[in-house]
Design a protein around this motif. Structure first.
Motif, PDB file in Angstrom:
ATOM      1  N   ALA A  31      -6.378  -7.629   1.411  1.00 18.38           N
ATOM      2  CA  ALA A  31      -6.084  -6.208   1.199  1.00 18.38           C
ATOM      3  C   ALA A  31      -4.636  -5.893   1.571  1.00 18.38           C
ATOM      4  O   ALA A  31      -3.969  -5.105   0.891  1.00 18.38           O
ATOM      5  CB  ALA A  31      -7.038  -5.347   2.018  1.00 18.38           C
ATOM      6  N   CYS A  32      -4.151  -6.519   2.610  1.00 18.38           N
ATOM      7  CA  CYS A  32      -2.781  -6.295   3.069  1.00 18.38           C
ATOM      8  C   CYS A  32      -1.772  -6.736   2.015  1.00 18.38           C
ATOM      9  O   CYS A  32      -0.855  -5.984   1.663  1.00 18.38           O
ATOM     10  CB  CYS A  32      -2.552  -7.024   4.394  1.00 18.38           C
ATOM     11  SG  CYS A  32      -0.914  -6.782   5.119  1.00 18.38           S
ATOM     12  N   VAL A  33      -1.926  -7.961   1.495  1.00 18.91           N
ATOM     13  CA  VAL A  33      -0.946  -8.471   0.528  1.00 18.91           C
ATOM     14  C   VAL A  33      -0.989  -7.703  -0.796  1.00 18.91           C
ATOM     15  O   VAL A  33      -0.030  -7.754  -1.556  1.00 18.91           O
ATOM     16  CB  VAL A  33      -1.062  -9.992   0.282  1.00 18.91           C
ATOM     17  CG1 VAL A  33      -0.755 -10.774   1.525  1.00 18.91           C
ATOM     18  CG2 VAL A  33      -2.397 -10.361  -0.302  1.00 18.91           C
ATOM     19  N   ALA A  34      -2.060  -6.976  -1.029  1.00 21.98           N
ATOM     20  CA  ALA A  34      -2.132  -6.156  -2.236  1.00 21.98           C
ATOM     21  C   ALA A  34      -1.259  -4.908  -2.119  1.00 21.98           C
ATOM     22  O   ALA A  34      -0.918  -4.300  -3.137  1.00 21.98           O
ATOM     23  CB  ALA A  34      -3.577  -5.759  -2.512  1.00 21.98           C
ATOM     24  N   THR A  35      -0.868  -4.561  -0.875  1.00 26.78           N
ATOM     25  CA  THR A  35      -0.112  -3.321  -0.685  1.00 26.78           C
ATOM     26  C   THR A  35       1.280  -3.505  -0.102  1.00 26.78           C
ATOM     27  O   THR A  35       2.137  -2.668  -0.333  1.00 26.78           O
ATOM     28  CB  THR A  35      -0.891  -2.346   0.217  1.00 26.78           C
ATOM     29  OG1 THR A  35      -1.120  -2.955   1.484  1.00 26.78           O
ATOM     30  CG2 THR A  35      -2.223  -1.967  -0.407  1.00 26.78           C
ATOM     31  N   VAL A  36       1.497  -4.564   0.685  1.00 27.60           N
ATOM     32  CA  VAL A  36       2.808  -4.772   1.311  1.00 27.60           C
ATOM     33  C   VAL A  36       3.246  -6.228   1.172  1.00 27.60           C
ATOM     34  O   VAL A  36       2.505  -7.069   0.685  1.00 27.60           O
ATOM     35  CB  VAL A  36       2.824  -4.367   2.810  1.00 27.60           C
ATOM     36  CG1 VAL A  36       2.550  -2.891   2.982  1.00 27.60           C
ATOM     37  CG2 VAL A  36       1.844  -5.173   3.615  1.00 27.60           C
ATOM     38  N   ASP A  37       4.424  -6.527   1.655  1.00 28.85           N
ATOM     39  CA  ASP A  37       5.008  -7.860   1.571  1.00 28.85           C
ATOM     40  C   ASP A  37       4.188  -8.886   2.344  1.00 28.85           C
ATOM     41  O   ASP A  37       3.695  -8.611   3.431  1.00 28.85           O
ATOM     42  CB  ASP A  37       6.434  -7.810   2.122  1.00 28.85           C
ATOM     43  CG  ASP A  37       7.162  -9.099   1.887  1.00 28.85           C
ATOM     44  OD1 ASP A  37       7.399  -9.820   2.881  1.00 28.85           O
ATOM     45  OD2 ASP A  37       7.482  -9.395   0.729  1.00 28.85           O
ATOM     46  N   VAL A  38       4.054 -10.089   1.769  1.00 34.28           N
ATOM     47  CA  VAL A  38       3.235 -11.139   2.375  1.00 34.28           C
ATOM     48  C   VAL A  38       3.742 -11.529   3.765  1.00 34.28           C
ATOM     49  O   VAL A  38       2.938 -11.866   4.641  1.00 34.28           O
ATOM     50  CB  VAL A  38       3.107 -12.361   1.453  1.00 34.28           C
ATOM     51  CG1 VAL A  38       4.406 -13.123   1.332  1.00 34.28           C
ATOM     52  CG2 VAL A  38       2.004 -13.287   1.926  1.00 34.28           C
ATOM     53  N   SER A  39       5.044 -11.494   4.010  1.00 32.83           N
ATOM     54  CA  SER A  39       5.569 -11.875   5.331  1.00 32.83           C
ATOM     55  C   SER A  39       5.043 -10.937   6.421  1.00 32.83           C
ATOM     56  O   SER A  39       4.753 -11.379   7.536  1.00 32.83           O
ATOM     57  CB  SER A  39       7.095 -11.922   5.332  1.00 32.83           C
ATOM     58  OG  SER A  39       7.624 -10.649   5.038  1.00 32.83           O
ATOM     59  N   HIS A  40       4.891  -9.666   6.103  1.00 35.83           N
ATOM     60  CA  HIS A  40       4.304  -8.711   7.056  1.00 35.83           C
ATOM     61  C   HIS A  40       2.849  -9.084   7.342  1.00 35.83           C
ATOM     62  O   HIS A  40       2.413  -9.092   8.499  1.00 35.83           O
ATOM     63  CB  HIS A  40       4.394  -7.288   6.493  1.00 35.83           C
ATOM     64  CG  HIS A  40       3.594  -6.286   7.255  1.00 35.83           C
ATOM     65  ND1 HIS A  40       4.043  -5.741   8.433  1.00 35.83           N
ATOM     66  CD2 HIS A  40       2.364  -5.759   7.029  1.00 35.83           C
ATOM     67  CE1 HIS A  40       3.116  -4.898   8.895  1.00 35.83           C
ATOM     68  NE2 HIS A  40       2.094  -4.903   8.059  1.00 35.83           N
ATOM     69  N   CYS A  41       2.105  -9.422   6.298  1.00 37.62           N
ATOM     70  CA  CYS A  41       0.688  -9.754   6.444  1.00 37.62           C
ATOM     71  C   CYS A  41       0.493 -11.072   7.189  1.00 37.62           C
ATOM     72  O   CYS A  41      -0.469 -11.222   7.946  1.00 37.62           O
ATOM     73  CB  CYS A  41       0.023  -9.825   5.073  1.00 37.62           C
ATOM     74  SG  CYS A  41       0.158  -8.273   4.156  1.00 37.62           S
ATOM     75  N   GLU A  42       1.406 -12.034   6.987  1.00 39.15           N
ATOM     76  CA  GLU A  42       1.333 -13.314   7.710  1.00 39.15           C
ATOM     77  C   GLU A  42       1.434 -13.088   9.214  1.00 39.15           C
ATOM     78  O   GLU A  42       0.762 -13.772   9.990  1.00 39.15           O
ATOM     79  CB  GLU A  42       2.469 -14.240   7.284  1.00 39.15           C
ATOM     80  CG  GLU A  42       2.290 -14.856   5.935  1.00 39.15           C
ATOM     81  CD  GLU A  42       3.479 -15.714   5.532  1.00 39.15           C
ATOM     82  OE1 GLU A  42       3.253 -16.705   4.842  1.00 39.15           O
ATOM     83  OE2 GLU A  42       4.624 -15.398   5.896  1.00 39.15           O
ATOM     84  N   GLN A  43       2.257 -12.143   9.618  1.00 35.02           N
ATOM     85  CA  GLN A  43       2.414 -11.850  11.050  1.00 35.02           C
ATOM     86  C   GLN A  43       1.230 -11.074  11.603  1.00 35.02           C
ATOM     87  O   GLN A  43       0.826 -11.271  12.740  1.00 35.02           O
ATOM     88  CB  GLN A  43       3.699 -11.075  11.279  1.00 35.02           C
ATOM     89  CG  GLN A  43       4.942 -11.877  10.999  1.00 35.02           C
ATOM     90  CD  GLN A  43       6.202 -11.048  11.125  1.00 35.02           C
ATOM     91  OE1 GLN A  43       6.184  -9.917  11.596  1.00 35.02           O
ATOM     92  NE2 GLN A  43       7.312 -11.614  10.695  1.00 35.02           N
ATOM     93  N   LYS A  44       0.678 -10.179  10.802  1.00 33.18           N
ATOM     94  CA  LYS A  44      -0.421  -9.330  11.261  1.00 33.18           C
ATOM     95  C   LYS A  44      -1.760 -10.072  11.290  1.00 33.18           C
ATOM     96  O   LYS A  44      -2.566  -9.885  12.195  1.00 33.18           O
ATOM     97  CB  LYS A  44      -0.523  -8.102  10.357  1.00 33.18           C
ATOM     98  CG  LYS A  44      -1.498  -7.074  10.844  1.00 33.18           C
ATOM     99  CD  LYS A  44      -1.387  -5.796  10.053  1.00 33.18           C
ATOM    100  CE  LYS A  44      -2.363  -4.768  10.610  1.00 33.18           C
ATOM    101  NZ  LYS A  44      -2.278  -3.506   9.899  1.00 33.18           N
ATOM    102  N   TYR A  45      -1.996 -10.938  10.291  1.00 21.72           N
ATOM    103  CA  TYR A  45      -3.257 -11.677  10.185  1.00 21.72           C
ATOM    104  C   TYR A  45      -2.933 -13.167  10.216  1.00 21.72           C
ATOM    105  O   TYR A  45      -2.639 -13.774   9.193  1.00 21.72           O
ATOM    106  CB  TYR A  45      -3.989 -11.321   8.888  1.00 21.72           C
ATOM    107  CG  TYR A  45      -4.264  -9.843   8.781  1.00 21.72           C
ATOM    108  CD1 TYR A  45      -5.295  -9.267   9.506  1.00 21.72           C
ATOM    109  CD2 TYR A  45      -3.473  -9.023   7.996  1.00 21.72           C
ATOM    110  CE1 TYR A  45      -5.542  -7.910   9.444  1.00 21.72           C
ATOM    111  CE2 TYR A  45      -3.710  -7.658   7.912  1.00 21.72           C
ATOM    112  CZ  TYR A  45      -4.744  -7.111   8.644  1.00 21.72           C
ATOM    113  OH  TYR A  45      -4.980  -5.765   8.583  1.00 21.72           O
ATOM    114  N   LEU A  46      -2.990 -13.750  11.392  1.00 19.57           N
ATOM    115  CA  LEU A  46      -2.596 -15.144  11.571  1.00 19.57           C
ATOM    116  C   LEU A  46      -3.618 -16.088  10.943  1.00 19.57           C
ATOM    117  O   LEU A  46      -4.815 -15.976  11.186  1.00 19.57           O
ATOM    118  CB  LEU A  46      -2.435 -15.463  13.050  1.00 19.57           C
ATOM    119  CG  LEU A  46      -1.381 -14.643  13.796  1.00 19.57           C
ATOM    120  CD1 LEU A  46      -1.370 -15.009  15.267  1.00 19.57           C
ATOM    121  CD2 LEU A  46      -0.015 -14.859  13.172  1.00 19.57           C
ATOM    122  N   SER A  47      -3.113 -16.988  10.134  1.00 17.29           N
ATOM    123  CA  SER A  47      -3.983 -17.978   9.502  1.00 17.29           C
ATOM    124  C   SER A  47      -4.133 -19.187  10.416  1.00 17.29           C
ATOM    125  O   SER A  47      -3.273 -19.460  11.246  1.00 17.29           O
ATOM    126  CB  SER A  47      -3.399 -18.415   8.152  1.00 17.29           C
ATOM    127  OG  SER A  47      -2.146 -19.020   8.330  1.00 17.29           O
TER     128      SER A  47
END
Length: 65
Positions: A31-47
């Motif tokens: 859901a995050c990557v559908a709305t904002v930059d993937v680098s932001h989502c990588e930091q927020k939701y650690l894989s």
């Protein structure tokens, strides 16, 4: 940004497949990557893992234009 759900815990974004500890975290990341930059989502939701979507392909087979 194009994303593909590979499995309940895996999400592919461009040429990278991200693996998460649970389907819920993968849902949130997707859901995050559908709305904002993937680098932001990588930091927020650690894989727990990330890998190339095409590991057997030579690097120049999918050129970036």
């Amino acid at each position: 940004m194009a994303n593909i759900r590979v499995s309940p815990t895996e999400v592919q974004v461009n040429d990278i497949i991200y693996t998460f500890e649970s389907a819920g975290v993968a849902d949130d990341f997707e859901a995050c990557v559908a709305t904002v930059d993937v680098s932001h989502c990588e930091q927020k939701y650690l894989s727990v893992d990330r890998r190339a979507a095409h590991p057997l392909a030579p690097p120049d087979e999918f050129p970036v234009d």
